[in-house]
Scaffold this motif. Structure first.
Motif, PDB file in Angstrom:
ATOM      1  N   VAL A   1       0.824  -1.203   0.000  1.00  0.00           N
ATOM      2  CA  VAL A   1       0.000   0.000   0.000  1.00  0.00           C
ATOM      3  C   VAL A   1       0.856   1.250   0.000  1.00  0.00           C
ATOM      4  O   VAL A   1       0.598   2.217  -0.706  1.00  0.00           O
ATOM      5  CB  VAL A   1      -0.945  -0.010   1.213  1.00  0.00           C
ATOM      6  N   VAL A   2       1.885   1.268   0.837  1.00  0.00           N
ATOM      7  CA  VAL A   2       2.765   2.434   0.890  1.00  0.00           C
ATOM      8  C   VAL A   2       3.380   2.698  -0.471  1.00  0.00           C
ATOM      9  O   VAL A   2       3.433   3.823  -0.951  1.00  0.00           O
ATOM     10  CB  VAL A   2       3.870   2.230   1.950  1.00  0.00           C
ATOM     11  N   LEU A   3       3.830   1.625  -1.129  1.00  0.00           N
ATOM     12  CA  LEU A   3       4.404   1.788  -2.460  1.00  0.00           C
ATOM     13  C   LEU A   3       3.364   2.263  -3.451  1.00  0.00           C
ATOM     14  O   LEU A   3       3.628   3.116  -4.296  1.00  0.00           O
ATOM     15  CB  LEU A   3       4.992   0.439  -2.933  1.00  0.00           C
ATOM     16  N   ALA A   4       2.149   1.720  -3.327  1.00  0.00           N
ATOM     17  CA  ALA A   4       1.096   2.079  -4.276  1.00  0.00           C
ATOM     18  C   ALA A   4       0.699   3.530  -4.158  1.00  0.00           C
ATOM     19  O   ALA A   4       0.534   4.232  -5.144  1.00  0.00           O
ATOM     20  CB  ALA A   4      -0.135   1.188  -4.054  1.00  0.00           C
TER      21      ALA A   4
ATOM     22  N   PHE B   1      -6.552  -4.485   5.964  1.00  0.00           N
ATOM     23  CA  PHE B   1      -6.828  -3.441   4.985  1.00  0.00           C
ATOM     24  C   PHE B   1      -7.069  -2.110   5.695  1.00  0.00           C
ATOM     25  O   PHE B   1      -6.581  -1.053   5.265  1.00  0.00           O
ATOM     26  CB  PHE B   1      -8.046  -3.822   4.137  1.00  0.00           C
ATOM     27  N   ALA B   2      -7.844  -2.148   6.781  1.00  0.00           N
ATOM     28  CA  ALA B   2      -8.126  -0.918   7.528  1.00  0.00           C
ATOM     29  C   ALA B   2      -6.841  -0.318   8.076  1.00  0.00           C
ATOM     30  O   ALA B   2      -6.624   0.908   8.006  1.00  0.00           O
ATOM     31  CB  ALA B   2      -9.113  -1.208   8.658  1.00  0.00           C
TER      32      ALA B   2
ATOM     33  N   GLN C   1      -6.224   2.733  -6.448  1.00  0.00           N
ATOM     34  CA  GLN C   1      -4.884   2.186  -6.618  1.00  0.00           C
ATOM     35  C   GLN C   1      -4.515   1.265  -5.455  1.00  0.00           C
ATOM     36  O   GLN C   1      -3.899   0.212  -5.657  1.00  0.00           O
ATOM     37  CB  GLN C   1      -3.875   3.341  -6.721  1.00  0.00           C
ATOM     38  N   ILE C   2      -4.897   1.657  -4.244  1.00  0.00           N
ATOM     39  CA  ILE C   2      -4.650   0.809  -3.081  1.00  0.00           C
ATOM     40  C   ILE C   2      -5.362  -0.531  -3.246  1.00  0.00           C
ATOM     41  O   ILE C   2      -4.807  -1.603  -2.982  1.00  0.00           O
ATOM     42  CB  ILE C   2      -5.120   1.512  -1.795  1.00  0.00           C
ATOM     43  N   ALA C   3      -6.606  -0.468  -3.691  1.00  0.00           N
ATOM     44  CA  ALA C   3      -7.389  -1.692  -3.870  1.00  0.00           C
ATOM     45  C   ALA C   3      -6.760  -2.606  -4.922  1.00  0.00           C
ATOM     46  O   ALA C   3      -6.651  -3.824  -4.724  1.00  0.00           O
ATOM     47  CB  ALA C   3      -8.821  -1.336  -4.262  1.00  0.00           C
TER      48      ALA C   3
ATOM     49  N   SER D   1      -9.887  -6.395  -7.874  1.00  0.00           N
ATOM     50  CA  SER D   1      -9.947  -6.038  -9.285  1.00  0.00           C
ATOM     51  C   SER D   1     -10.642  -4.698  -9.478  1.00  0.00           C
ATOM     52  O   SER D   1     -11.384  -4.227  -8.609  1.00  0.00           O
ATOM     53  CB  SER D   1     -10.698  -7.121 -10.071  1.00  0.00           C
ATOM     54  N   GLU D   2     -10.396  -4.080 -10.625  1.00  0.00           N
ATOM     55  CA  GLU D   2     -11.049  -2.811 -10.955  1.00  0.00           C
ATOM     56  C   GLU D   2     -12.564  -2.976 -10.942  1.00  0.00           C
ATOM     57  O   GLU D   2     -13.298  -2.124 -10.427  1.00  0.00           O
ATOM     58  CB  GLU D   2     -10.589  -2.330 -12.334  1.00  0.00           C
ATOM     59  N   GLU D   3     -13.027  -4.075 -11.490  1.00  0.00           N
ATOM     60  CA  GLU D   3     -14.463  -4.334 -11.539  1.00  0.00           C
ATOM     61  C   GLU D   3     -15.045  -4.455 -10.133  1.00  0.00           C
ATOM     62  O   GLU D   3     -16.108  -3.899  -9.833  1.00  0.00           O
ATOM     63  CB  GLU D   3     -14.734  -5.618 -12.334  1.00  0.00           C
ATOM     64  N   ALA D   4     -14.344  -5.176  -9.268  1.00  0.00           N
ATOM     65  CA  ALA D   4     -14.822  -5.358  -7.898  1.00  0.00           C
ATOM     66  C   ALA D   4     -14.796  -4.037  -7.133  1.00  0.00           C
ATOM     67  O   ALA D   4     -15.701  -3.739  -6.347  1.00  0.00           O
ATOM     68  CB  ALA D   4     -13.981  -6.402  -7.177  1.00  0.00           C
TER      69      ALA D   4
END
Length: 282
Positions: free
Chosen positions: A15-18, A186-187, A209-211, A217-220
């Motif tokens: 996440v930090v990288l993203a 995730f939280a 982007q984190i997701a 997925s983008e769709e989800a």
């Protein structure tokens, strides 16, 4: 939903990288405009719940910045949480409200719980994903309490969303759309990177982007953001906490029914928890 994660720490690193890379993330102008409109509508929605309580608001004291500096993010500080309406109630209504309040101080079927089911102390937190004090608790204080009390079977813990604005609402939705076993990881990742997404006008781009990096997925992700049923559930939960338990700021804790506010010191929480453990053992 594609979402396999190897470990909470791995997720946090990703996440930090993203988020660092998210500065170059681009969505089409039309999509960005649509999402800004959606965010504005959500912020308006969080405030319209209070539209019928202006008279009560006028009588309510102004939010104290001292409280904000010492462990609270107030709903009244421009964050759009309704104030209770002052009205006459029947004994039956009062009794029903008391029963609702008592029930909310227990673990509910929809709660995502950490700890043993038979742990003698129940700890409930109401938090907003955009609340800096909540982020401090999640990243600095909670790990200490988890190791000392939750992992040893003394406390069972649940966090309930109390979103104060549109970015917090979308982030809360995202944590509810990942598998239950990944919810708190995730939280924590979102809290750890809060300053990099929560206060950005284009916060949803960073959440997307984190997701994606976290395996969603983008769709989800899009389906999660468009889930109006989940959104209503979160907003209704916030309103019920405010009306039934008097929650007005975040973070607010209930430890075996006792409200705890205004501290970010693990020793303070330990003293309260130990008191309840002593009472149970007597």
């Amino acid at each position: 939903m594609t979402r396999t994660l190897t470990s909470p720490m791995f997720l946090i690193i990703l996440v930090v990288l993203a988020v660092t890379a998210a500065g170059g993330y681009f969505v089409g102008t039309q999509q960005m405009a649509a999402e800004k409109d959606t965010a504005a509508a959500k912020d308006e929605k969080t405030t319209t719940q209070a539209s019928e309580t202006d008279a009560a608001d006028a009588q309510a004291p102004a939010a104290d910045s001292h409280d904000h500096e010492h462990g609270h993010d107030h709903a009244a500080m421009g964050e759009g949480v309704e104030q209770p309406t002052i009205a006459n109630t029947t004994p039956e209504q009062t009794q029903a409200a008391d029963a609702t309040s008592r029930a909310m101080l227990e673990i509910q079927p929809d709660d995502i719980v950490l700890g043993e089911e038979d742990a003698p102390v129940t700890m409930i937190e109401y938090s907003s994903m955009s609340c800096p004090h909540c982020a401090h608790f999640a990243t600095e204080v909670f790990p200490v309490l988890k190791e000392k009390y939750i992992d040893t079977g003394k406390v069972k813990f649940t966090n309930r969303p109390f979103p104060l604005n549109a970015s917090a609402l979308d982030a809360a939705k995202l944590t509810m759309c990942v598998p239950e076993e990944e919810h708190y990881s995730f939280a924590k990742a979102l809290f750890k990177t809060q300053e990099q997404w929560a206060f950005d006008q284009n916060y949803r781009d960073n959440l997307r982007q984190i997701a994606l990096v976290g395996g969603v997925s983008e769709e989800a992700f899009n389906a999660c953001m468009e889930n109006t049923e989940l959104e209503e559930k979160l907003l209704n939960g916030r309103m019920q906490a405010h009306q039934s338990l008097g929650v007005q700021s975040t973070p607010t804790f209930f430890i075996n029914g006792d409200i705890v506010q205004g501290t970010d010191n693990p020793d303070d929480f330990s003293a309260i928890i130990d008191t309840h453990l002593d009472a149970v053992s007597e």
